[in-house]
Design a protein around this motif. Structure first.
Motif, PDB file in Angstrom:
ATOM      1  N   UNK A  29       0.847  -1.198   0.000  1.00 24.17           N
ATOM      2  CA  UNK A  29       0.000   0.000   0.000  1.00 24.17           C
ATOM      3  C   UNK A  29       0.882   1.247   0.000  1.00 24.17           C
ATOM      4  N   UNK A  30       0.304   2.343  -0.356  1.00 27.59           N
ATOM      5  CA  UNK A  30       0.995   3.628  -0.243  1.00 27.59           C
ATOM      6  C   UNK A  30       0.340   4.386   0.908  1.00 27.59           C
ATOM      7  N   UNK A  31       1.153   4.808   1.831  1.00 22.65           N
ATOM      8  CA  UNK A  31       0.636   5.495   3.023  1.00 22.65           C
ATOM      9  C   UNK A  31       0.912   6.994   2.918  1.00 22.65           C
ATOM     10  N   UNK A  71      -2.040  -0.859  -3.469  1.00 20.96           N
ATOM     11  CA  UNK A  71      -1.224  -0.835  -4.694  1.00 20.96           C
ATOM     12  C   UNK A  71      -1.261  -2.204  -5.361  1.00 20.96           C
ATOM     13  N   UNK A  72      -0.864  -3.212  -4.629  1.00 19.45           N
ATOM     14  CA  UNK A  72      -0.933  -4.573  -5.165  1.00 19.45           C
ATOM     15  C   UNK A  72      -0.881  -5.582  -4.029  1.00 19.45           C
ATOM     16  N   UNK A  73      -1.275  -6.808  -4.378  1.00 13.82           N
ATOM     17  CA  UNK A  73      -1.212  -7.883  -3.388  1.00 13.82           C
ATOM     18  C   UNK A  73       0.236  -8.252  -3.111  1.00 13.82           C
ATOM     19  N   UNK A  74       0.462  -8.734  -1.918  1.00 16.38           N
ATOM     20  CA  UNK A  74       1.783  -9.253  -1.612  1.00 16.38           C
ATOM     21  C   UNK A  74       1.994 -10.591  -2.322  1.00 16.38           C
ATOM     22  N   UNK A  75       3.233 -11.000  -2.367  1.00 18.36           N
ATOM     23  CA  UNK A  75       3.552 -12.251  -3.060  1.00 18.36           C
ATOM     24  C   UNK A  75       3.047 -13.444  -2.258  1.00 18.36           C
ATOM     25  N   UNK A  76       2.614 -14.498  -2.975  1.00 15.65           N
ATOM     26  CA  UNK A  76       2.197 -15.743  -2.323  1.00 15.65           C
ATOM     27  C   UNK A  76       3.394 -16.682  -2.238  1.00 15.65           C
TER      28      UNK A  76
END
Lengths: 314, 66
Positions: free
Chosen positions: A90-92, A101-106
């Motif tokens: 995320x952008x804070x 912003x985007x999902x974290x890596x799985x």
């Protein structure tokens, strides 16, 4: 994977049927090369399943495929599975609010109990490949992704993310191999689908991969035959575990000098020395070079993958 | 490469798998010379199994002939 906003159609409906299947905990992974030699994804063509059922014939054709580029490579049972996405990126802002912003890596990891250096070496061979993975869950479902009509495809792994290591035993623990990888950022969890266990008649849960077989010694070579000791890679350096139970259909002999297939007359497995085979062949010419391999056409009849070896006719 | 579908050509005798087609035109003496000391089974018995055509007897039953 970036999720497209459905600005024109509104959000998706959130209702669900009263009864529907979900994935269970992963028990095995099936590693595949993500792309076949022809460039297509190494997936399951659903129309190729007899009556919509993944049967033993289909499974054998994939696991015992003579073509290693399109073969399925099931792992042994995996323990202590973790299969989780990291926190969203995320952008804070200064007011402490944030935007997605985007999902974290799985990330995926698991342990292979009684994993050993031989298996570790074979796992490490995957590191530089473009890898896809299917998962087999505890309920016997086969999990992949559905991003093209008519196929269940393997899930793409992040390049260079595949890692395996040996965890030695301790006073209180068994030796293991650990396995970990990261799912590609090109993948979207929303595309995960499965062939339900109820549509799988093959013995999928617990399916074993092929075992490497190599020729340790070739002896008693004549123009009409030879002996060969065939062993697996497992065991002690002076006590390799022999490859037993092989037969005529498990070999092809090719005369590399005359570029012709040699039809083997007979193969005898020794009753005295495990893994010792006597080949009888039609008379060959002195100084010819023979190459012994898996049969050219699969699937293999056993779960044994013979590394080619050479016999030089005296 | 040639497609060698051997499934219907293999006969197993003892611990040996033979390609039945390989014995077309081979004599018993040639067989015994080729396999002397290599089989754990009696060579005469093995030869009989590999040459089943030699053991087929014509039916003498009148009924069968009708």
């Amino acid at each position: 994977m970036a999720v497209l906003c459905a600005c024109g159609t509104g959000g998706g409906n959130l209702g669900r049927p009263s009864c529907f299947p979900v994935f269970d905990v992963t028990k095995q992974a099936i590693l595949v090369e993500y792309l076949k030699p022809d460039g297509s994804i190494n997936g399951i063509e659903l129309a190729g399943l007899t009556g919509g059922i993944l049967d033993q014939t289909y499974l054998d054709a994939r696991v015992k495929d003579v073509n290693g580029k399109s073969r399925w490579y099931p792992t042994p049972e995996l323990k202590n599975i973790t299969d989780e996405r990291s926190e969203d990126i995320t952008e804070t802002f200064d007011d402490t609010s944030s935007v997605f912003i985007q999902e974290g890596a799985r990330s995926f990891s698991g342990l292979i109990i009684k994993g050993d250096p031989v298996l570790l070496g074979n796992l490490q061979k995957w590191r530089c490949l473009t890898i896809g993975v299917f998962f087999i869950d505890k309920a016997g479902n086969l999990i992949g992704k559905k991003t093209r009509d008519g196929y269940l495809d393997p899930i793409l792994l992040q390049d260079e993310s595949f890692s395996a290591s040996l965890i030695k035993g301790t006073d209180t623990t068994k030796q293991k191999d650990s396995l970990s990888f990261i799912i590609s950022q090109l993948e979207n969890d929303a595309n995960l689908r499965m062939i339900e266990g109820s549509d799988i008649s093959a013995n999928l849960l617990g399916v074993g991969g092929l075992v490497d077989v190599t020729a340790t010694t070739v002896s008693n070579i004549t123009t009409t035959g030879f002996d060969v000791q065939l062993d697996t890679s497992f065991g002690g350096v002076t006590s390799l575990i022999p490859a037993e139970g092989m037969g005529l259909a498990d070999f092809q002999v090719f005369n590399n000098t005359t570029s012709s297939v040699v039809t083997v007359t007979s193969v005898t497995e020794s009753t005295v020395t495990a893994g010792l085979y006597t080949f009888v062949i039609p008379a060959q010419t002195a100084a010819d070079e023979l190459i012994v391999t898996n049969p050219a056409v699969g699937p293999l009849s056993k779960s044994l993958d013979l590394a080619q070896f050479t016999v030089n006719i005296p | 490469m040639e497609n060698l579908n051997l499934n219907n050509k293999i006969i197993k005798i003892g611990n040996t798998e033979f390609n039945k087609n390989s014995f077309e035109g081979m004599t018993k003496d040639e067989f015994k010379k080729l396999y002397r000391g290599k089989l754990a089974v009696d060579l005469d018995d093995a030869w009989k199994q590999l040459k089943p055509k030699n053991r087929v007897k014509k039916s003498t039953s009148k009924k069968d002939e009708d």
